[in-house]
Design a protein around this motif. Structure first.
Motif, PDB file in Angstrom:
ATOM      1  N   GLU A 216      60.077  52.805 -12.354  1.00 47.31           N
ATOM      2  CA  GLU A 216      60.704  53.218 -11.095  1.00 47.31           C
ATOM      3  C   GLU A 216      59.717  53.601  -9.995  1.00 47.31           C
ATOM      4  OE1 GLU A 216      63.855  53.025 -10.414  1.00 47.31           O
ATOM      5  OE2 GLU A 216      64.423  52.377 -12.433  1.00 47.31           O
ATOM      6  N   CYS A 217      58.493  53.983 -10.339  1.00 47.33           N
ATOM      7  CA  CYS A 217      57.536  54.420  -9.315  1.00 47.33           C
ATOM      8  C   CYS A 217      57.045  53.224  -8.501  1.00 47.33           C
ATOM      9  CB  CYS A 217      56.362  55.153  -9.945  1.00 47.33           C
ATOM     10  SG  CYS A 217      55.239  54.099 -10.902  1.00 47.33           S
ATOM     11  N   GLY A 218      56.336  53.506  -7.425  1.00 47.61           N
ATOM     12  CA  GLY A 218      55.844  52.443  -6.556  1.00 47.61           C
ATOM     13  C   GLY A 218      54.943  51.450  -7.260  1.00 47.61           C
ATOM     14  N   TYR A 219      54.112  51.948  -8.181  1.00 47.77           N
ATOM     15  CA  TYR A 219      53.211  51.050  -8.898  1.00 47.77           C
ATOM     16  C   TYR A 219      53.986  50.118  -9.822  1.00 47.77           C
ATOM     17  CZ  TYR A 219      49.466  54.087  -7.226  1.00 47.77           C
ATOM     18  OH  TYR A 219      48.601  54.787  -6.432  1.00 47.77           O
ATOM     19  N   CYS A 220      54.957  50.644 -10.540  1.00 49.92           N
ATOM     20  CA  CYS A 220      55.771  49.799 -11.418  1.00 49.92           C
ATOM     21  C   CYS A 220      56.520  48.750 -10.606  1.00 49.92           C
ATOM     22  CB  CYS A 220      56.758  50.651 -12.210  1.00 49.92           C
ATOM     23  SG  CYS A 220      56.020  51.600 -13.563  1.00 49.92           S
ATOM     24  N   LYS A 221      57.128  49.176  -9.500  1.00 46.59           N
ATOM     25  CA  LYS A 221      57.933  48.254  -8.700  1.00 46.59           C
ATOM     26  C   LYS A 221      57.094  47.212  -7.976  1.00 46.59           C
ATOM     27  CE  LYS A 221      61.997  51.184  -8.017  1.00 46.59           C
ATOM     28  NZ  LYS A 221      62.860  51.892  -7.036  1.00 46.59           N
ATOM     29  N   SER A 222      55.813  47.527  -7.746  1.00 47.76           N
ATOM     30  CA  SER A 222      54.938  46.557  -7.075  1.00 47.76           C
ATOM     31  C   SER A 222      54.224  45.637  -8.062  1.00 47.76           C
ATOM     32  CB  SER A 222      53.910  47.287  -6.211  1.00 47.76           C
ATOM     33  OG  SER A 222      53.021  48.051  -7.014  1.00 47.76           O
ATOM     34  N   GLY A 223      54.565  45.749  -9.357  1.00 43.31           N
ATOM     35  CA  GLY A 223      53.991  44.843 -10.349  1.00 43.31           C
ATOM     36  C   GLY A 223      52.721  45.336 -11.004  1.00 43.31           C
ATOM     37  N   HIS A 224      52.476  46.657 -10.932  1.00 41.83           N
ATOM     38  CA  HIS A 224      51.278  47.238 -11.538  1.00 41.83           C
ATOM     39  C   HIS A 224      51.657  48.365 -12.494  1.00 41.83           C
ATOM     40  CE1 HIS A 224      48.704  44.950  -8.821  1.00 41.83           C
ATOM     41  NE2 HIS A 224      49.482  45.341  -7.827  1.00 41.83           N
TER      42      HIS A 224
ATOM     43  N   SER B  75      50.467  49.251 -15.241  1.00 45.05           N
ATOM     44  CA  SER B  75      49.324  49.936 -15.851  1.00 45.05           C
ATOM     45  C   SER B  75      48.875  51.129 -15.013  1.00 45.05           C
ATOM     46  CB  SER B  75      48.160  48.967 -16.045  1.00 45.05           C
ATOM     47  OG  SER B  75      47.727  48.439 -14.801  1.00 45.05           O
ATOM     48  N   ARG B  76      49.365  51.203 -13.768  1.00 42.89           N
ATOM     49  CA  ARG B  76      49.036  52.326 -12.890  1.00 42.89           C
ATOM     50  C   ARG B  76      50.212  53.292 -12.745  1.00 42.89           C
ATOM     51  NH1 ARG B  76      46.550  48.302  -8.201  1.00 42.89           N
ATOM     52  NH2 ARG B  76      45.238  47.089  -9.634  1.00 42.89           N
ATOM     53  N   CYS B  77      51.208  53.141 -13.591  1.00 40.54           N
ATOM     54  CA  CYS B  77      52.416  53.956 -13.515  1.00 40.54           C
ATOM     55  C   CYS B  77      52.076  55.439 -13.411  1.00 40.54           C
ATOM     56  CB  CYS B  77      53.287  53.712 -14.744  1.00 40.54           C
ATOM     57  SG  CYS B  77      54.744  54.790 -14.862  1.00 40.54           S
ATOM     58  N   GLU B  78      52.799  56.141 -12.545  1.00 35.79           N
ATOM     59  CA  GLU B  78      52.555  57.566 -12.355  1.00 35.79           C
ATOM     60  C   GLU B  78      52.945  58.392 -13.572  1.00 35.79           C
ATOM     61  OE1 GLU B  78      54.660  58.488  -8.790  1.00 35.79           O
ATOM     62  OE2 GLU B  78      53.137  57.611  -7.476  1.00 35.79           O
ATOM     63  N   SER B  79      53.759  57.806 -14.458  1.00 30.47           N
ATOM     64  CA  SER B  79      54.197  58.524 -15.660  1.00 30.47           C
ATOM     65  C   SER B  79      53.745  57.813 -16.930  1.00 30.47           C
ATOM     66  CB  SER B  79      55.731  58.647 -15.655  1.00 30.47           C
ATOM     67  OG  SER B  79      56.188  59.297 -14.491  1.00 30.47           O
ATOM     68  N   LEU B  80      52.660  57.055 -16.852  1.00 30.83           N
ATOM     69  CA  LEU B  80      52.187  56.280 -17.989  1.00 30.83           C
ATOM     70  C   LEU B  80      51.993  57.157 -19.220  1.00 30.83           C
ATOM     71  CD1 LEU B  80      51.161  53.468 -18.960  1.00 30.83           C
ATOM     72  CD2 LEU B  80      48.869  54.216 -18.296  1.00 30.83           C
ATOM     73  N   ASN B  81      52.502  56.696 -20.327  1.00 30.48           N
ATOM     74  CA  ASN B  81      52.449  57.434 -21.582  1.00 30.48           C
ATOM     75  C   ASN B  81      52.202  56.420 -22.696  1.00 30.48           C
ATOM     76  OD1 ASN B  81      52.698  59.384 -23.560  1.00 30.48           O
ATOM     77  ND2 ASN B  81      54.893  59.667 -23.299  1.00 30.48           N
ATOM     78  N   THR B  82      51.821  56.896 -23.854  1.00 29.85           N
ATOM     79  CA  THR B  82      51.589  56.016 -24.999  1.00 29.85           C
ATOM     80  C   THR B  82      52.214  56.636 -26.231  1.00 29.85           C
ATOM     81  OG1 THR B  82      49.495  55.223 -24.060  1.00 29.85           O
ATOM     82  CG2 THR B  82      49.835  54.873 -26.413  1.00 29.85           C
TER      83      THR B  82
ATOM     84  N   ILE C 116      49.077  46.224 -19.873  1.00 29.88           N
ATOM     85  CA  ILE C 116      50.353  45.724 -19.359  1.00 29.88           C
ATOM     86  C   ILE C 116      50.275  45.199 -17.929  1.00 29.88           C
ATOM     87  CG2 ILE C 116      51.892  47.032 -20.870  1.00 29.88           C
ATOM     88  CD1 ILE C 116      51.853  49.302 -18.841  1.00 29.88           C
ATOM     89  N   SER C 117      51.241  44.309 -17.605  1.00 23.35           N
ATOM     90  CA  SER C 117      51.385  43.782 -16.255  1.00 23.35           C
ATOM     91  C   SER C 117      52.858  43.455 -16.051  1.00 23.35           C
ATOM     92  CB  SER C 117      50.493  42.547 -16.057  1.00 23.35           C
ATOM     93  OG  SER C 117      50.843  41.515 -16.949  1.00 23.35           O
ATOM     94  N   ALA C 118      53.166  42.767 -14.971  1.00 26.04           N
ATOM     95  CA  ALA C 118      54.558  42.411 -14.684  1.00 26.04           C
ATOM     96  C   ALA C 118      54.744  40.898 -14.808  1.00 26.04           C
ATOM     97  CB  ALA C 118      54.929  42.876 -13.283  1.00 26.04           C
ATOM     98  N   PRO C 119      55.932  40.439 -15.232  1.00 30.39           N
ATOM     99  CA  PRO C 119      57.049  41.258 -15.714  1.00 30.39           C
ATOM    100  C   PRO C 119      56.708  41.911 -17.053  1.00 30.39           C
ATOM    101  CG  PRO C 119      57.521  38.936 -16.033  1.00 30.39           C
ATOM    102  CD  PRO C 119      56.258  39.004 -15.243  1.00 30.39           C
ATOM    103  N   TYR C 120      57.079  43.182 -17.161  1.00 33.43           N
ATOM    104  CA  TYR C 120      56.722  44.035 -18.288  1.00 33.43           C
ATOM    105  C   TYR C 120      57.190  43.443 -19.623  1.00 33.43           C
ATOM    106  CZ  TYR C 120      56.138  48.399 -20.850  1.00 33.43           C
ATOM    107  OH  TYR C 120      55.738  49.359 -21.736  1.00 33.43           O
ATOM    108  N   PRO C 121      56.391  43.509 -20.698  1.00 29.50           N
ATOM    109  CA  PRO C 121      55.057  44.132 -20.767  1.00 29.50           C
ATOM    110  C   PRO C 121      53.926  43.249 -20.261  1.00 29.50           C
ATOM    111  CG  PRO C 121      55.688  43.361 -22.941  1.00 29.50           C
ATOM    112  CD  PRO C 121      56.866  43.105 -22.045  1.00 29.50           C
ATOM    113  N   GLY C 122      54.221  41.998 -19.890  1.00 32.51           N
ATOM    114  CA  GLY C 122      53.206  41.191 -19.227  1.00 32.51           C
ATOM    115  C   GLY C 122      52.722  39.975 -19.983  1.00 32.51           C
ATOM    116  N   LYS C 123      52.001  39.137 -19.247  1.00 31.96           N
ATOM    117  CA  LYS C 123      51.470  37.901 -19.827  1.00 31.96           C
ATOM    118  C   LYS C 123      50.423  38.191 -20.896  1.00 31.96           C
ATOM    119  CE  LYS C 123      48.484  37.592 -15.731  1.00 31.96           C
ATOM    120  NZ  LYS C 123      48.152  36.813 -14.521  1.00 31.96           N
ATOM    121  N   GLU C 124      49.800  39.376 -20.849  1.00 32.52           N
ATOM    122  CA  GLU C 124      48.859  39.741 -21.906  1.00 32.52           C
ATOM    123  C   GLU C 124      49.528  39.635 -23.271  1.00 32.52           C
ATOM    124  OE1 GLU C 124      47.818  42.413 -18.322  1.00 32.52           O
ATOM    125  OE2 GLU C 124      49.596  41.519 -19.231  1.00 32.52           O
TER     126      GLU C 124
END
Length: 349
Positions: A91-99, A101-108, A288-296
């Motif tokens: 939901e944060c700006g980084y997630c919505k912009s396709g990043h 891995s920079r999520c403001e609430s990134l957790n593992t 990770i990348s977009a679309p989540y979880p990403g091409k990785e």
């Protein structure tokens, strides 16, 4: 269920914990089949301690879906999956912009939520990726470290014909060597102080081996030209984190994949390389990348499952989950000879 719970520095326990339960309509319960010990797990066990006292630990795993929430449509009971351990808000700006891995609430998983050193784990459906036909659970448990290297390379400009130096030939370094080749690298230099690990690096595709125990690898690289196009720091060592800056040619790149758990003093000679050689310095975090979880994740499953990339070659030990506390003690008492260690919740011996 049985799990490994982390209470304090060097205090890891094998004990009974509650089974996970479906609580949200996108929840999925997975029976863990194989789970790997990460280098970050070793660092945290040795000196950093847990994020949450008594939490179930571990984040590199594969398993079988045994229960799904009411809104889950892309997975069914019986599917064989690998788990992306990175939890984001979407939901944060980084997630919505396709990043993400920079999520403001990134957790593992294994940090603030229960992890995979357990018989079962609960995850959102979006974090699970189906394994390709014929892929083993062991291969699946090694997808996550493979995606760390892929994600780092995606941050760079690597292309066919690149010369690449990989500093640190642990598990992430070995993955970086193979993926650099898959991305089109013409020549890969493997740099480490462990002669045995350099031989493994050669099997993983390294073209030039440099044992930097008694030599300056900056000077050694210069014997082969004016420097590499891309230097990868995968040792996570303060010493190499500074000196990797001396490896690229002018206009080259450095990507940091290793995590140095200490301050990084940079001698002036190496710091000036950033400016004088107009280097591009890149940080890489998680997988990770977009679309989540990403091409990785899609590419790792495809390449590993179809044996285009070897991951099993870095496995040195396979033990039951119940042996986890003893295995961690052994690794920190004498780490030599330990590559990737896999744990199995179901008895294997």
């Amino acid at each position: 269920m049985k799990a490994l719970t982390f209470y304090d520095v060097q205090d890891l326990r094998y004990e009974e914990v509650p089974d996970p339960k479906i609580e949200k309509d996108d929840d999925v319960i997975v029976k863990v089949k194989a789970v790997g010990i990460c280098g970050s797990d070793i660092a945290r066990y040795r000196s950093l301690g847990p994020y949450v006292k008594g939490n179930v630990w571990g984040h590199e795993f594969s398993g079988e879906v045994i229960e799904i929430g009411s809104a889950v449509t892309e997975l069914t009971v019986g599917d064989r999956v690998v788990g992306c351990p990175n939890m984001v808000c979407h939901e944060c700006g980084y997630c919505k912009s396709g990043h993400p891995s920079r999520c403001e609430s990134l957790n593992t998983i294994g940090a603030y939520v229960p992890g995979a050193f357990a018989e079962y784990i609960k995850m959102p459906a979006v974090n699970l990726v189906k394994m390709v036909e014929g892929m083993t659970y062991e291969q699946g448990a090694l997808v996550e470290p493979a995606t760390v290297a892929i994600h780092g390379l995606y941050q760079t400009k690597i292309k066919m014909g690149y010369e690449v130096a990989v500093v640190g030939c642990g598990n992430i370094g070995l993955m970086a060597i193979q993926w650099a080749k898959a991305f089109g690298a013409k020549k890969v230099f493997a740099i480490d102080i462990d002669a045995a690990q350099l031989q493994v690096a050669q099997k993983f595709g390294a073209d030039v081996l440099i044992n930097s125990t008694d030599i300056d690898f900056h000077d050694e690289i210069r014997k082969y030209g004016n420097g590499v196009d891309l230097a990868i720091e995968s040792a996570g060592n303060p010493f190499t984190a500074a000196r990797v800056l001396g490896l690229p040619r002018k206009g080259g790149e450095v990507v940091y994949m290793g995590i140095p758990y200490a301050d990084v003093p940079i001698p002036r000679f190496y710091f000036e390389k950033i400016m004088r050689n107009e280097l591009n310095i890149i940080g890489s975090w998680c997988t990770i990348s977009a679309p989540y979880p990403g091409k990785e994740w899609m590419n790792a499953v495809e390449y590993i499952g179809n044996k285009k990339v070897d991951v099993l070659g870095m496995v040195t030990h396979r033990v039951n989950l119940s042996e986890g506390p003893h295995m961690f003690k052994k690794i920190i008492s004498n780490p030599k000879g330990y590559g990737k260690v896999l744990l199995y919740p179901e008895e294997i011996m």
